[in-house]
Structure formats: structure tokens, C-alpha cells
Scaffold this motif. Structure first.
Motif, PDB file in Angstrom:
ATOM      1  N   THR A  76       0.839  -1.192   0.000  1.00 32.83           N
ATOM      2  CA  THR A  76       0.000   0.000   0.000  1.00 32.83           C
ATOM      3  C   THR A  76       0.875   1.242   0.000  1.00 32.83           C
ATOM      4  OG1 THR A  76      -0.132  -0.062   2.409  1.00 32.83           O
ATOM      5  CG2 THR A  76      -1.922  -1.138   1.193  1.00 32.83           C
ATOM      6  N   PHE A  77       0.293   2.335  -0.489  1.00 30.99           N
ATOM      7  CA  PHE A  77       1.025   3.577  -0.651  1.00 30.99           C
ATOM      8  C   PHE A  77       0.253   4.727  -0.021  1.00 30.99           C
ATOM      9  CE2 PHE A  77       2.220   0.586  -3.850  1.00 30.99           C
ATOM     10  CZ  PHE A  77       3.600   0.654  -3.830  1.00 30.99           C
ATOM     11  N   ASP A  78       0.819   5.299   1.035  1.00 29.70           N
ATOM     12  CA  ASP A  78       0.264   6.491   1.687  1.00 29.70           C
ATOM     13  C   ASP A  78      -1.187   6.323   2.127  1.00 29.70           C
ATOM     14  OD1 ASP A  78       2.684   7.785   1.145  1.00 29.70           O
ATOM     15  OD2 ASP A  78       1.997   8.398  -0.828  1.00 29.70           O
ATOM     16  N   GLY A  79      -1.613   5.100   2.394  1.00 31.23           N
ATOM     17  CA  GLY A  79      -2.995   4.892   2.799  1.00 31.23           C
ATOM     18  C   GLY A  79      -3.989   5.288   1.735  1.00 31.23           C
ATOM     19  N   GLU A  80      -3.534   5.319   0.472  1.00 36.02           N
ATOM     20  CA  GLU A  80      -4.383   5.764  -0.633  1.00 36.02           C
ATOM     21  C   GLU A  80      -4.602   4.663  -1.662  1.00 36.02           C
ATOM     22  OE1 GLU A  80      -5.721   8.782  -1.140  1.00 36.02           O
ATOM     23  OE2 GLU A  80      -4.855   9.724   0.627  1.00 36.02           O
ATOM     24  N   ALA A  81      -3.548   3.907  -1.934  1.00 35.36           N
ATOM     25  CA  ALA A  81      -3.594   2.942  -3.028  1.00 35.36           C
ATOM     26  C   ALA A  81      -3.015   1.604  -2.592  1.00 35.36           C
ATOM     27  CB  ALA A  81      -2.818   3.470  -4.231  1.00 35.36           C
ATOM     28  N   LEU A  82      -3.541   0.559  -3.206  1.00 37.41           N
ATOM     29  CA  LEU A  82      -3.098  -0.807  -2.977  1.00 37.41           C
ATOM     30  C   LEU A  82      -2.565  -1.321  -4.307  1.00 37.41           C
ATOM     31  CD1 LEU A  82      -3.338  -3.668  -1.443  1.00 37.41           C
ATOM     32  CD2 LEU A  82      -5.536  -3.812  -2.592  1.00 37.41           C
ATOM     33  N   MET A  83      -1.430  -1.994  -4.273  1.00 36.95           N
ATOM     34  CA  MET A  83      -0.890  -2.546  -5.511  1.00 36.95           C
ATOM     35  C   MET A  83      -0.967  -4.065  -5.463  1.00 36.95           C
ATOM     36  SD  MET A  83       2.866  -2.069  -7.244  1.00 36.95           S
ATOM     37  CE  MET A  83       3.681  -3.510  -6.560  1.00 36.95           C
ATOM     38  N   CYS A  84      -1.456  -4.665  -6.539  1.00 33.89           N
ATOM     39  CA  CYS A  84      -1.452  -6.127  -6.634  1.00 33.89           C
ATOM     40  C   CYS A  84      -0.002  -6.585  -6.732  1.00 33.89           C
ATOM     41  CB  CYS A  84      -2.237  -6.589  -7.847  1.00 33.89           C
ATOM     42  SG  CYS A  84      -2.216  -8.388  -8.042  1.00 33.89           S
ATOM     43  N   ALA A  85       0.369  -7.554  -5.917  1.00 29.49           N
ATOM     44  CA  ALA A  85       1.757  -8.017  -5.857  1.00 29.49           C
ATOM     45  C   ALA A  85       2.182  -8.763  -7.115  1.00 29.49           C
ATOM     46  CB  ALA A  85       1.942  -8.924  -4.636  1.00 29.49           C
ATOM     47  N   HIS A  86       1.228  -9.159  -7.957  1.00 29.84           N
ATOM     48  CA  HIS A  86       1.557 -10.007  -9.104  1.00 29.84           C
ATOM     49  C   HIS A  86       1.805  -9.230 -10.388  1.00 29.84           C
ATOM     50  CE1 HIS A  86       0.724 -13.572  -6.703  1.00 29.84           C
ATOM     51  NE2 HIS A  86      -0.255 -12.864  -6.194  1.00 29.84           N
ATOM     52  N   HIS A  87       0.937  -8.280 -10.690  1.00 24.31           N
ATOM     53  CA  HIS A  87       1.077  -7.584 -11.975  1.00 24.31           C
ATOM     54  C   HIS A  87       0.959  -6.074 -11.847  1.00 24.31           C
ATOM     55  CE1 HIS A  87      -0.441 -11.687 -12.976  1.00 24.31           C
ATOM     56  NE2 HIS A  87       0.668 -11.647 -13.672  1.00 24.31           N
ATOM     57  N   THR A  88       1.325  -5.530 -10.703  1.00 22.30           N
ATOM     58  CA  THR A  88       1.369  -4.079 -10.477  1.00 22.30           C
ATOM     59  C   THR A  88       0.134  -3.321 -10.972  1.00 22.30           C
ATOM     60  OG1 THR A  88       2.704  -3.691 -12.474  1.00 22.30           O
ATOM     61  CG2 THR A  88       3.891  -4.005 -10.415  1.00 22.30           C
ATOM     62  N   ALA A  89      -1.030  -3.846 -10.649  1.00 15.51           N
ATOM     63  CA  ALA A  89      -2.255  -3.070 -10.834  1.00 15.51           C
ATOM     64  C   ALA A  89      -2.473  -2.268  -9.546  1.00 15.51           C
ATOM     65  CB  ALA A  89      -3.443  -3.993 -11.088  1.00 15.51           C
ATOM     66  N   PHE A  90      -2.836  -0.992  -9.706  1.00 17.84           N
ATOM     67  CA  PHE A  90      -3.068  -0.126  -8.548  1.00 17.84           C
ATOM     68  C   PHE A  90      -4.554   0.125  -8.351  1.00 17.84           C
ATOM     69  CE2 PHE A  90       1.307   0.721  -9.543  1.00 17.84           C
ATOM     70  CZ  PHE A  90       1.896   1.042  -8.326  1.00 17.84           C
ATOM     71  N   PHE A  91      -5.006   0.020  -7.110  1.00 19.49           N
ATOM     72  CA  PHE A  91      -6.418   0.202  -6.768  1.00 19.49           C
ATOM     73  C   PHE A  91      -6.557   1.281  -5.695  1.00 19.49           C
ATOM     74  CE2 PHE A  91      -5.716  -4.125  -8.108  1.00 19.49           C
ATOM     75  CZ  PHE A  91      -6.710  -4.324  -9.054  1.00 19.49           C
ATOM     76  N   ARG A  92      -7.607   2.100  -5.824  1.00 16.42           N
ATOM     77  CA  ARG A  92      -7.887   3.108  -4.799  1.00 16.42           C
ATOM     78  C   ARG A  92      -8.558   2.461  -3.596  1.00 16.42           C
ATOM     79  NH1 ARG A  92      -9.992   7.048  -9.054  1.00 16.42           N
ATOM     80  NH2 ARG A  92     -12.005   6.108  -8.605  1.00 16.42           N
ATOM     81  N   PHE A  93      -8.171   2.896  -2.392  1.00 14.45           N
ATOM     82  CA  PHE A  93      -8.826   2.422  -1.161  1.00 14.45           C
ATOM     83  C   PHE A  93     -10.327   2.709  -1.199  1.00 14.45           C
ATOM     84  CE2 PHE A  93      -5.578   2.062   2.558  1.00 14.45           C
ATOM     85  CZ  PHE A  93      -4.694   1.369   1.761  1.00 14.45           C
ATOM     86  N   GLU A  94     -10.688   3.944  -1.636  1.00 17.38           N
ATOM     87  CA  GLU A  94     -12.070   4.414  -1.483  1.00 17.38           C
ATOM     88  C   GLU A  94     -13.101   3.559  -2.205  1.00 17.38           C
ATOM     89  OE1 GLU A  94      -9.756   7.514  -2.755  1.00 17.38           O
ATOM     90  OE2 GLU A  94      -9.373   6.539  -0.841  1.00 17.38           O
ATOM     91  N   ASP A  95     -12.784   3.184  -3.453  1.00 20.89           N
ATOM     92  CA  ASP A  95     -13.822   2.518  -4.254  1.00 20.89           C
ATOM     93  C   ASP A  95     -13.305   1.269  -4.966  1.00 20.89           C
ATOM     94  OD1 ASP A  95     -12.172   3.708  -6.125  1.00 20.89           O
ATOM     95  OD2 ASP A  95     -13.690   5.098  -6.876  1.00 20.89           O
TER      96      ASP A  95
END
Length: 124
Positions: A76-95
Motif C-alpha cells: 500500500t502507498f500512503d494509505g491511498e492505493a493498494l498494488m497487486c503483488a503479481h502484476h502491479t495493478a493499482f487500486f484506490r482504497f475508497e472505491d
């Protein structure tokens, strides 16, 4: 495509099932709570920023695999985004929206939760 209805999945927890406590989740990070065993286990990913907690299925929409590589290690990055450990997809915490990577535009499947004043988290 349409979001999957997680209630239909094997091992899906019933309404009111306890997912632990807000303080169990690292600040700005994630924690998985699993129901059931093996490949049919139902894995809930809880993400936390301050008092706020979000729940998602721990399944990347890209290849339907868990978002973490090692148990309880979520990138996770700055409590804002989560990255999939397999293929570097980034997801927002909020939605749960993927904003960068191979499944951009897809989103994580939300699992509705409630957080009590005590910090106890349950399936809504």
C-alpha cells in the motif's frame, strides 16, 4: 462486466460475522480475514486509513488471484492505493477502482462492512 455477487461464493460469511478489530489492521495498510479453507476460502481484504475501513474480496480482477504474495503482506502507498503483488495493478482504497496497470478501469468487489464505535468490524 458486472461485479460478482460475493454472497453466492462458497464459504461466504453470513451477515454479522466478525472480521476482527480496526486496530488489527495496520494504519494505511491491509489485512486479510479468511473464512473456510483452501481454494474455496472466502478472503476479505480490509483496508484502513485512520478511522475509515473498506472491505473488498481479496481477488485481483486481472487474473482472479489474491492481491498479496505473502500472507498479510499488502503493498500500500500512503494509505491511498493498494498494488497487486503479481502484476502491479493499482487500486484506490475508497472505491476499489483500478487506476493504473493491466486491469485499468476494473474494480475490486466490495464487501459491505460496519465498524462499531468499539472498532469491531462485521459483515454488514
Amino acid at each position: 462486466g458486472a461485479l460478482m455477487d460475493w454472497h453466492e461464493l462458497p464459504s461466504a460469511p453470513v451477515r454479522g460475522s466478525c472480521l476482527g478489530w480496526r486496530d488489527d489492521i495496520p494504519e494505511g495498510g491491509g489485512r486479510e480475514v479468511a473464512f473456510g479453507e483452501g481454494k474455496d476460502a472466502f478472503r476479505v481484504l480490509l483496508l484502513r486509513r485512520g478511522e475509515k475501513v473498506w472491505g473488498y474480496l481479496n481477488v485481483c480482477p486481472h487474473f482472479s488471484i489474491p492481491l498479496n504474495y505473502e500472507p498479510q503482506k499488502f503493498l500500500t502507498f500512503d494509505g491511498e492505493a493498494l498494488m497487486c503483488a503479481h502484476h502491479t495493478a493499482f487500486f484506490r482504497f475508497e472505491d476499489g477502482q483500478c487506476f493504473d496497470g493491466p486491469c485499468e478501469g476494473a474494480r475490486l468487489t466490495p464487501v459491505e462492512i460496519t465498524v462499531a464505535a468499539t472498532g469491531e468490524i462485521r459483515i454488514a
